[in-house]
Design a protein around this motif. Structure first.
Motif, PDB file in Angstrom:
ATOM      1  N   LYS A  37       0.837  -1.176   0.000  1.00 34.94           N
ATOM      2  CA  LYS A  37       0.000   0.000   0.000  1.00 34.94           C
ATOM      3  C   LYS A  37       0.886   1.244   0.000  1.00 34.94           C
ATOM      4  CE  LYS A  37      -4.345   1.067   2.212  1.00 34.94           C
ATOM      5  NZ  LYS A  37      -5.167   0.936   3.402  1.00 34.94           N
ATOM      6  N   SER A  38       0.438   2.309  -0.625  1.00 35.47           N
ATOM      7  CA  SER A  38       1.198   3.544  -0.697  1.00 35.47           C
ATOM      8  C   SER A  38       1.271   4.221   0.666  1.00 35.47           C
ATOM      9  CB  SER A  38       0.548   4.493  -1.701  1.00 35.47           C
ATOM     10  OG  SER A  38       1.187   5.750  -1.678  1.00 35.47           O
ATOM     11  N   THR A  39       2.349   4.955   0.891  1.00 34.43           N
ATOM     12  CA  THR A  39       2.508   5.689   2.148  1.00 34.43           C
ATOM     13  C   THR A  39       1.833   7.059   2.095  1.00 34.43           C
ATOM     14  OG1 THR A  39       4.623   6.567   1.394  1.00 34.43           O
ATOM     15  CG2 THR A  39       4.671   4.546   2.700  1.00 34.43           C
ATOM     16  N   ILE A  40       1.302   7.430   0.941  1.00 38.50           N
ATOM     17  CA  ILE A  40       0.622   8.713   0.806  1.00 38.50           C
ATOM     18  C   ILE A  40      -0.613   8.732   1.702  1.00 38.50           C
ATOM     19  CG2 ILE A  40      -0.638  10.232  -0.781  1.00 38.50           C
ATOM     20  CD1 ILE A  40       1.172   9.145  -3.021  1.00 38.50           C
ATOM     21  N   GLY A  41      -0.753   9.796   2.469  1.00 33.04           N
ATOM     22  CA  GLY A  41      -1.896   9.930   3.354  1.00 33.04           C
ATOM     23  C   GLY A  41      -1.663   9.375   4.741  1.00 33.04           C
ATOM     24  N   PHE A  42      -0.510   8.762   4.967  1.00 34.62           N
ATOM     25  CA  PHE A  42      -0.171   8.236   6.278  1.00 34.62           C
ATOM     26  C   PHE A  42       0.879   9.133   6.923  1.00 34.62           C
ATOM     27  CE2 PHE A  42      -1.866   4.481   4.148  1.00 34.62           C
ATOM     28  CZ  PHE A  42      -2.751   4.018   5.108  1.00 34.62           C
ATOM     29  N   ASN A  43       1.169   8.864   8.175  1.00 33.47           N
ATOM     30  CA  ASN A  43       2.127   9.628   8.946  1.00 33.47           C
ATOM     31  C   ASN A  43       3.495   9.661   8.250  1.00 33.47           C
ATOM     32  OD1 ASN A  43       3.759  10.648  10.983  1.00 33.47           O
ATOM     33  ND2 ASN A  43       2.564   9.640  12.587  1.00 33.47           N
ATOM     34  N   LYS A  44       4.188  10.793   8.318  1.00 31.56           N
ATOM     35  CA  LYS A  44       5.500  10.927   7.667  1.00 31.56           C
ATOM     36  C   LYS A  44       6.528   9.983   8.272  1.00 31.56           C
ATOM     37  CE  LYS A  44       5.002  15.676   6.157  1.00 31.56           C
ATOM     38  NZ  LYS A  44       5.512  17.044   6.253  1.00 31.56           N
ATOM     39  N   THR A  45       6.409   9.697   9.561  1.00 30.19           N
ATOM     40  CA  THR A  45       7.370   8.777  10.178  1.00 30.19           C
ATOM     41  C   THR A  45       7.191   7.361   9.638  1.00 30.19           C
ATOM     42  OG1 THR A  45       5.927   8.380  12.089  1.00 30.19           O
ATOM     43  CG2 THR A  45       7.556  10.137  12.288  1.00 30.19           C
ATOM     44  N   GLN A  46       5.967   7.011   9.253  1.00 32.43           N
ATOM     45  CA  GLN A  46       5.738   5.700   8.653  1.00 32.43           C
ATOM     46  C   GLN A  46       6.372   5.642   7.268  1.00 32.43           C
ATOM     47  OE1 GLN A  46       1.506   5.163   8.876  1.00 32.43           O
ATOM     48  NE2 GLN A  46       1.554   4.791  11.073  1.00 32.43           N
ATOM     49  N   ALA A  47       6.299   6.734   6.522  1.00 33.89           N
ATOM     50  CA  ALA A  47       6.930   6.782   5.205  1.00 33.89           C
ATOM     51  C   ALA A  47       8.449   6.653   5.346  1.00 33.89           C
ATOM     52  CB  ALA A  47       6.570   8.076   4.488  1.00 33.89           C
ATOM     53  N   LYS A  48       9.021   7.286   6.364  1.00 33.31           N
ATOM     54  CA  LYS A  48      10.464   7.188   6.612  1.00 33.31           C
ATOM     55  C   LYS A  48      10.854   5.768   7.024  1.00 33.31           C
ATOM     56  CE  LYS A  48      11.969  11.371   5.922  1.00 33.31           C
ATOM     57  NZ  LYS A  48      12.977  11.672   4.917  1.00 33.31           N
ATOM     58  N   THR A  49       9.995   5.107   7.758  1.00 39.31           N
ATOM     59  CA  THR A  49      10.250   3.728   8.164  1.00 39.31           C
ATOM     60  C   THR A  49      10.282   2.811   6.943  1.00 39.31           C
ATOM     61  OG1 THR A  49       9.204   4.108  10.301  1.00 39.31           O
ATOM     62  CG2 THR A  49       9.452   1.824   9.613  1.00 39.31           C
ATOM     63  N   VAL A  50       9.310   2.986   6.050  1.00 39.57           N
ATOM     64  CA  VAL A  50       9.264   2.188   4.815  1.00 39.57           C
ATOM     65  C   VAL A  50      10.528   2.450   3.994  1.00 39.57           C
ATOM     66  CG1 VAL A  50       8.069   1.945   2.609  1.00 39.57           C
ATOM     67  CG2 VAL A  50       6.761   1.991   4.723  1.00 39.57           C
ATOM     68  N   GLU A  51      10.931   3.704   3.899  1.00 36.65           N
ATOM     69  CA  GLU A  51      12.144   4.066   3.168  1.00 36.65           C
ATOM     70  C   GLU A  51      13.374   3.446   3.838  1.00 36.65           C
ATOM     71  OE1 GLU A  51      14.671   8.133   2.412  1.00 36.65           O
ATOM     72  OE2 GLU A  51      12.480   8.292   2.495  1.00 36.65           O
TER      73      GLU A  51
ATOM     74  N   PRO B 167      15.199  -7.887  16.130  1.00 38.27           N
ATOM     75  CA  PRO B 167      14.192  -7.101  16.849  1.00 38.27           C
ATOM     76  C   PRO B 167      13.962  -5.727  16.217  1.00 38.27           C
ATOM     77  CG  PRO B 167      15.641  -8.182  18.398  1.00 38.27           C
ATOM     78  CD  PRO B 167      16.223  -8.415  17.032  1.00 38.27           C
ATOM     79  N   ALA B 168      14.999  -5.114  15.669  1.00 39.37           N
ATOM     80  CA  ALA B 168      14.851  -3.809  15.025  1.00 39.37           C
ATOM     81  C   ALA B 168      13.954  -3.915  13.791  1.00 39.37           C
ATOM     82  CB  ALA B 168      16.213  -3.256  14.642  1.00 39.37           C
ATOM     83  N   THR B 169      14.181  -4.945  12.986  1.00 42.06           N
ATOM     84  CA  THR B 169      13.362  -5.152  11.791  1.00 42.06           C
ATOM     85  C   THR B 169      11.918  -5.452  12.182  1.00 42.06           C
ATOM     86  OG1 THR B 169      15.283  -6.025  10.623  1.00 42.06           O
ATOM     87  CG2 THR B 169      13.139  -6.481   9.665  1.00 42.06           C
ATOM     88  N   ARG B 170      11.736  -6.272  13.199  1.00 47.66           N
ATOM     89  CA  ARG B 170      10.379  -6.594  13.660  1.00 47.66           C
ATOM     90  C   ARG B 170       9.652  -5.335  14.141  1.00 47.66           C
ATOM     91  NH1 ARG B 170       7.903 -11.595  12.723  1.00 47.66           N
ATOM     92  NH2 ARG B 170       9.574 -13.079  12.400  1.00 47.66           N
ATOM     93  N   GLY B 171      10.371  -4.421  14.796  1.00 43.91           N
ATOM     94  CA  GLY B 171       9.768  -3.175  15.249  1.00 43.91           C
ATOM     95  C   GLY B 171       9.337  -2.296  14.090  1.00 43.91           C
ATOM     96  N   MET B 172      10.160  -2.259  13.039  1.00 47.77           N
ATOM     97  CA  MET B 172       9.816  -1.475  11.850  1.00 47.77           C
ATOM     98  C   MET B 172       8.584  -2.058  11.173  1.00 47.77           C
ATOM     99  SD  MET B 172      13.674  -0.871  10.457  1.00 47.77           S
ATOM    100  CE  MET B 172      13.359   0.193   9.100  1.00 47.77           C
ATOM    101  N   ILE B 173       8.531  -3.381  11.093  1.00 49.05           N
ATOM    102  CA  ILE B 173       7.380  -4.048  10.481  1.00 49.05           C
ATOM    103  C   ILE B 173       6.117  -3.757  11.289  1.00 49.05           C
ATOM    104  CG2 ILE B 173       6.344  -6.302  10.004  1.00 49.05           C
ATOM    105  CD1 ILE B 173       9.235  -7.279   9.385  1.00 49.05           C
ATOM    106  N   LEU B 174       6.230  -3.798  12.603  1.00 53.62           N
ATOM    107  CA  LEU B 174       5.080  -3.533  13.465  1.00 53.62           C
ATOM    108  C   LEU B 174       4.537  -2.125  13.248  1.00 53.62           C
ATOM    109  CD1 LEU B 174       3.327  -4.713  15.757  1.00 53.62           C
ATOM    110  CD2 LEU B 174       4.908  -3.642  17.350  1.00 53.62           C
ATOM    111  N   LYS B 175       5.430  -1.173  13.033  1.00 54.05           N
ATOM    112  CA  LYS B 175       5.013   0.215  12.853  1.00 54.05           C
ATOM    113  C   LYS B 175       4.227   0.427  11.561  1.00 54.05           C
ATOM    114  CE  LYS B 175       6.772   4.871  13.168  1.00 54.05           C
ATOM    115  NZ  LYS B 175       7.906   5.706  13.530  1.00 54.05           N
ATOM    116  N   VAL B 176       4.559  -0.339  10.512  1.00 54.60           N
ATOM    117  CA  VAL B 176       3.907  -0.149   9.211  1.00 54.60           C
ATOM    118  C   VAL B 176       3.207  -1.433   8.759  1.00 54.60           C
ATOM    119  CG1 VAL B 176       5.414   1.709   8.449  1.00 54.60           C
ATOM    120  CG2 VAL B 176       6.058  -0.648   7.987  1.00 54.60           C
TER     121      VAL B 176
END
Length: 68
Positions: A20-34, A51-60
């Protein structure tokens, strides 16, 4: 360069796909995907299962699909 210890197993890897596109979502989520290395919809990357990767996945989790 560090040498691999004898008898060590290879680390588990996860395949993460942006669904799914990050447009319309929080900017920090877009940075996480990037930060995970995802560039466009349906782009997949392989990351180590840490654990770091799992945390990023959990956020987005609403934007990505994860397979082992």
């Amino acid at each position: 360069m560090a040498k691999k210890a004898a008898g060590t197993k290879t680390a588990k890897r996860l395949t993460i796909t942006l669904r799914k596109s990050t447009i319309g979502f929080n900017k920090t989520q877009a940075k996480t995907v990037e930060g995970m290395g995802l560039r466009r919809i349906n782009h997949s990357v392989e990351l180590l299962d840490t654990p770091a990767t799992r945390g990023m996945i959990l956020k987005v989790r609403h934007l990505v699909e994860v397979s082992e």
